[in-house]
Design a protein around this motif. Structure first.
Motif, PDB file in Angstrom:
ATOM      1  N   ASN B 228       0.829  -1.209   0.000  1.00 40.17           N
ATOM      2  CA  ASN B 228       0.000   0.000   0.000  1.00 40.17           C
ATOM      3  C   ASN B 228       0.860   1.254   0.000  1.00 40.17           C
ATOM      4  N   PHE B 248      -2.985  -5.684  -5.514  1.00 39.09           N
ATOM      5  CA  PHE B 248      -2.892  -4.268  -5.156  1.00 39.09           C
ATOM      6  C   PHE B 248      -3.165  -3.375  -6.365  1.00 39.09           C
ATOM      7  N   GLN B 251      -6.954  -3.356  -6.793  1.00 39.11           N
ATOM      8  CA  GLN B 251      -7.682  -2.523  -5.837  1.00 39.11           C
ATOM      9  C   GLN B 251      -7.412  -1.034  -6.052  1.00 39.11           C
ATOM     10  N   ASN B 252      -6.367  -0.701  -6.809  1.00 40.94           N
ATOM     11  CA  ASN B 252      -5.987   0.709  -6.924  1.00 40.94           C
ATOM     12  C   ASN B 252      -5.937   1.195  -8.368  1.00 40.94           C
ATOM     13  N   GLN B 253      -6.857   0.658  -9.196  1.00 43.07           N
ATOM     14  CA  GLN B 253      -6.852   1.016 -10.609  1.00 43.07           C
ATOM     15  C   GLN B 253      -7.135   2.500 -10.841  1.00 43.07           C
TER      16      GLN B 253
END
Lengths: 429, 357
Positions: B228, B248, B251-253
């Protein structure tokens, strides 16, 4: 004294300006140092507060749930086991489909179901377990929204970015908007966060398991380190004869206080787990390890407190015929107690914030059940923060900050208690 | 004194305490498999009458060590791994009486090279990655002569690459992700030089040292195990790239984008098909001697390999796990249900297990 001759006073007058200036500079340095520290503190706290504030609220979705007999208990057994194991997820899905009847495709239904937390089934299960007469009835129920829906509702997922880069797609946004319009979407205080253990679903994850784990660990730490530390300090300070041996002990105790905490974790692994076969991940072992770490701090604080008791007290007691043990127990120790307690509380709050030694003894773990005693697997607050900080789901960011706030609150309470104790009971001579 | 008495009583109590019986599954191992294993553990706790297993994140190597330490309630029942068990670990297990192990492959994990959405999407080949990040690189096409890595900007390697300083944030050497990245991406690019490839047969050790060493001149920044954090740093530094697991990225596109590697985007389908080159398999291992003693192990394995968890639409894919192909998965589920153990293990598997490394 004679009056200073003119040349000296002239010298002094001449140097006065620069000495005053130095004085002012020095004060300014101090103020700058304090201001810098304060700025850092404010930035840190406000960033945690801004991030974590949201986690204390939770999005809920209202659905009209049909507690269908066919799903919960098709054979009408009335058996508690059957009812507990029923497919409550299906009730949620049915309710969602009834709310949005035009959704037909499997993929779409999955997207629709993703708006409600996977933990909603536990909520329904508990409702039916409490009141079996619900079976067959229809009720409006406020269900917890999923982490993604929650993040969207709180504005942590922007609406105007391309659909592909969003965790929530356009259809899901349309559904959420429809729910919002019909008043079926609300934000409420997040009770779950304070009452449950860890979960992989951010909206279901709570801090209670870690709080209980921390409490159990600290109780063990206190029971072990306080009597040990105080007894050792009393012996060294009041009863022992000063010689090389006690000097040697003193140096070692001071060294022990400076040993990095992970070393105690290694010791715990080697001695308590591998040799004594105590259970892994247990608050008991965590408590013992932290007790070893806190023990020197308590000795040092206690000795300082004992030293602060004036010798006249001891002499008076001896003069009236008290034995050395009576002098200590009846007079010196009670007078030193506020100082000892302050030191202990500060040692305990350091233990509360510790996570490194617990890594070695298996307390860095995913544990859902709330620990019931010191032998149950448990985790502690700082470890919970670490685990959440490392989780990929977006909604864990605010949980991490919120858990940090909870930990800070506990630390502030403990340190404030120490200050109050000192203010209230400390005697000055 | 009362205090001393209580104290000594407590101490004696601790010493005398026997090792307890256990009614809860204990899982250790890889931090990459941790998010998936915990999701299964939680589901298992909700849907069965067994207690929720305790899952520890110890890293693959640490997990193997605990797992292989012996049989009995003091030792874990399952270990997760982001690579196959090594020959040395099988031997270590056998030495401590852990001879009967079932291996279950659960899916794939892609390792991505990503940058901030504020910069254009980049496209690398494995060779670019190797040349950008290795400590020593070949001075010419054949790879016969070596030089310390001279490249400062990506465009120094190939004019098609972005003209920014090489700055990659990635995991430290203790991480399994780093191992896999070195093996798949760096070694993959390293092998494209014929001279180095020839070296593999002659001198395996030198070959490994050459292909797996990451430069230490500041171009590769060890950003800790927290992925993160890497994502956050990429957001604030548009020129930097980061190395982390696919979940990760998934989840963080809205913050970062995965670079193309050998022309393939790091997308779910591409990793599942095996087209994306930097992907590895994930496993868990079950200690068969504990089956039937610790309650619920079979049920846990069944839950982990169920369609509900591992299937194309299972809850683990929501968590970012890339599933096996349908046939593969059915095979794994069947094998796992039988707890297919040692015999198969020793003869057919032990032969192709990786050497110590």
């Amino acid at each position: 004294m004679t009056a200073p001759n003119t040349s000296t006073s002239a010298l002094i007058t001449a140097s006065l300006r620069s000495r005053h200036a130095a004085e002012k500079r020095f004060r300014a340095y101090g103020i700058i140092a304090i201001a810098t520290a304060l700025v850092f503190l404010v930035v840190l706290l406000s960033s945690i507060l801004a991030k974590g504030y949201g986690a204390f609220f939770q999005t809920q979705i209202s659905l009209s749930i049909v507690f269908s007999q066919d799903v919960i208990d098709p054979k009408k057994t009335g058996d508690g086991q059957v009812i507990a194991r029923a497919n409550y997820q299906k009730l949620v899905r049915n309710a969602l489909q009834a709310r949005f009847p035009h959704v037909k495709k499997r993929r779409e239904i999955k997207k629709l179901s993703a708006l409600v937390s996977r933990g909603a089934r536990r909520q329904l299960q508990a409702m039916v377990a409490n009141d079996p007469s619900l079976i067959g009835a229809t009720r409006r129920v406020w269900l917890t929204a999923s982490g993604d829906a929650d993040m969207f509702n709180k504005g942590a997922i922007a609406r105007d970015i391309p659909e592909k880069t969003r965790r929530i797609n356009d259809r899901q946004i349309a559904w959420l908007d429809a729910l919002e319009e019909s008043g079926a979407l609300r934000k409420r205080f997040n009770v779950t966060f304070f009452t449950t253990g860890d979960s992989r679903e951010p909206e279901q994850a709570g801090i209670w398991g870690a709080i209980v784990g921390s409490a159990l660990t600290l109780v063990v730490t206190l029971i072990l380190s306080f009597p040990l530390g105080v007894t050792a300090a009393v012996y060294l300070e009041e009863l022992s004869v000063k010689n090389r041996w006690t000097d040697f002990l003193e140096v070692n105790i001071n060294n022990m206080a400076a040993v990095p905490s992970i070393i105690y974790g290694l010791l715990g692994l080697a001695v308590f787990l591998n040799v004594m076969h105590l259970p892994r991940s247990a608050p008991l072992v965590g408590g013992i390890v932290l007790a070893l770490m806190t023990f020197p701090t308590i000795i040092i604080a206690t000795r300082a407190a004992l030293k602060a008791v004036p010798p006249s007290i001891r002499e008076a007691a001896r003069g009236l015929g008290a034995s050395p043990v009576q002098v200590v127990l009846h007079h010196v120790l009670p007078l030193a107690m506020p100082g000892i307690l302050t030191g202990t509380i500060i040692g305990m709050s350091r233990a509360l914030g510790e996570s490194a030694p617990l890594l070695m003894i298996g307390m860095v773990a995913f544990i859902v059940d709330i620990p019931q005693g010191p032998f149950d697997p448990a985790t502690v607050l700082p470890v919970q923060i670490y685990l959440w900080a490392d989780s990929p789901e977006r909604a864990f960011v605010e949980k991490t900050a919120a858990a940090t706030l909870v930990l800070l609150a506990f630390l502030v309470i403990m340190n404030a208690t120490a200050v109050i104790l000192r203010r209230k009971f400390e005697k000055r001579w | 004194m009362k205090k001393t008495f209580i104290l000594s009583a407590t101490l004696v109590g601790f010493m005398a305490m026997p090792a307890q019986a256990r009614d809860q599954i204990r899982i250790v191992g890889s931090s990459t498999v941790f998010p998936f294993s915990t999701a299964v553990a939680e589901e298992f706790g909700i849907t069965t009458s067994f207690r929720t297993p305790v899952v520890e994140s110890t890293g693959t190597g640490g997990g193997m060590k605990l797992f292989c330490a012996g049989i009995g309630t003091g030792h874990p029942d399952v270990t997760n791994a982001s690579r196959r068990i090594k020959k040395s670990e099988v031997e270590n297990c056998a030495k401590n009486g852990v001879t009967n192990i079932t291996e279950v492959k659960i899916g794939f994990d892609g390792i991505v090279l990503a940058n901030s959405l504020k910069s254009p999407r980049a496209s690398f080949t494995l060779r670019h990655i190797f040349l950008g990040l290795a400590k020593q690189v070949p001075a010419d096409e054949t790879g016969a002569r070596l030089q310390p890595n001279p490249y400062k900007k990506w465009s120094d390697i190939d004019p098609s690459l972005p003209g920014v300083k090489i700055e990659v944030l990635g995991p430290p050497p203790t991480s399994g992700t780093r191992d896999a990245f070195a093996e798949l991406a760096l070694e993959g690019g390293c092998k494209t030089f014929p001279g180095i490839k020839a070296l593999k047969k002659k001198d395996k050790r030198t070959y490994r040292a050459l292909c797996h060493s990451i430069r230490e001149d500041g171009a590769y920044v060890e950003a800790g195990e927290n992925d993160n954090l890497i994502v956050q740093k990429l957001e604030s530094n548009a020129a930097a790239f980061g190395v982390f697991g696919f979940s990760f990225l998934d989840q963080n596109q809205d913050k970062v984008q995965g670079s193309l590697v050998n022309g393939v985007t790091p997308e779910f389908e591409n990793i599942a098909d095996g087209k994306y080159p930097v992907a590895r398999s994930l496993y868990f291992y079950v200690k068969n001697a504990h089956v039937g003693i610790i309650p619920g192990i079979e049920a846990f394995v069944a839950e982990f390999t169920s369609d509900n968890a591992l299937g194309e639409y299972g809850y683990l894919t929501d968590k970012g796990l890339i599933p096996l192909s349908d046939e593969d998965r059915k095979q794994q589920t069947e094998d796992a249900a039988k707890m297919a153990p040692l015999s198969m293990w020793e003869s057919s598997l032990a032969g192709n297990l990786p050497e110590n490394g």
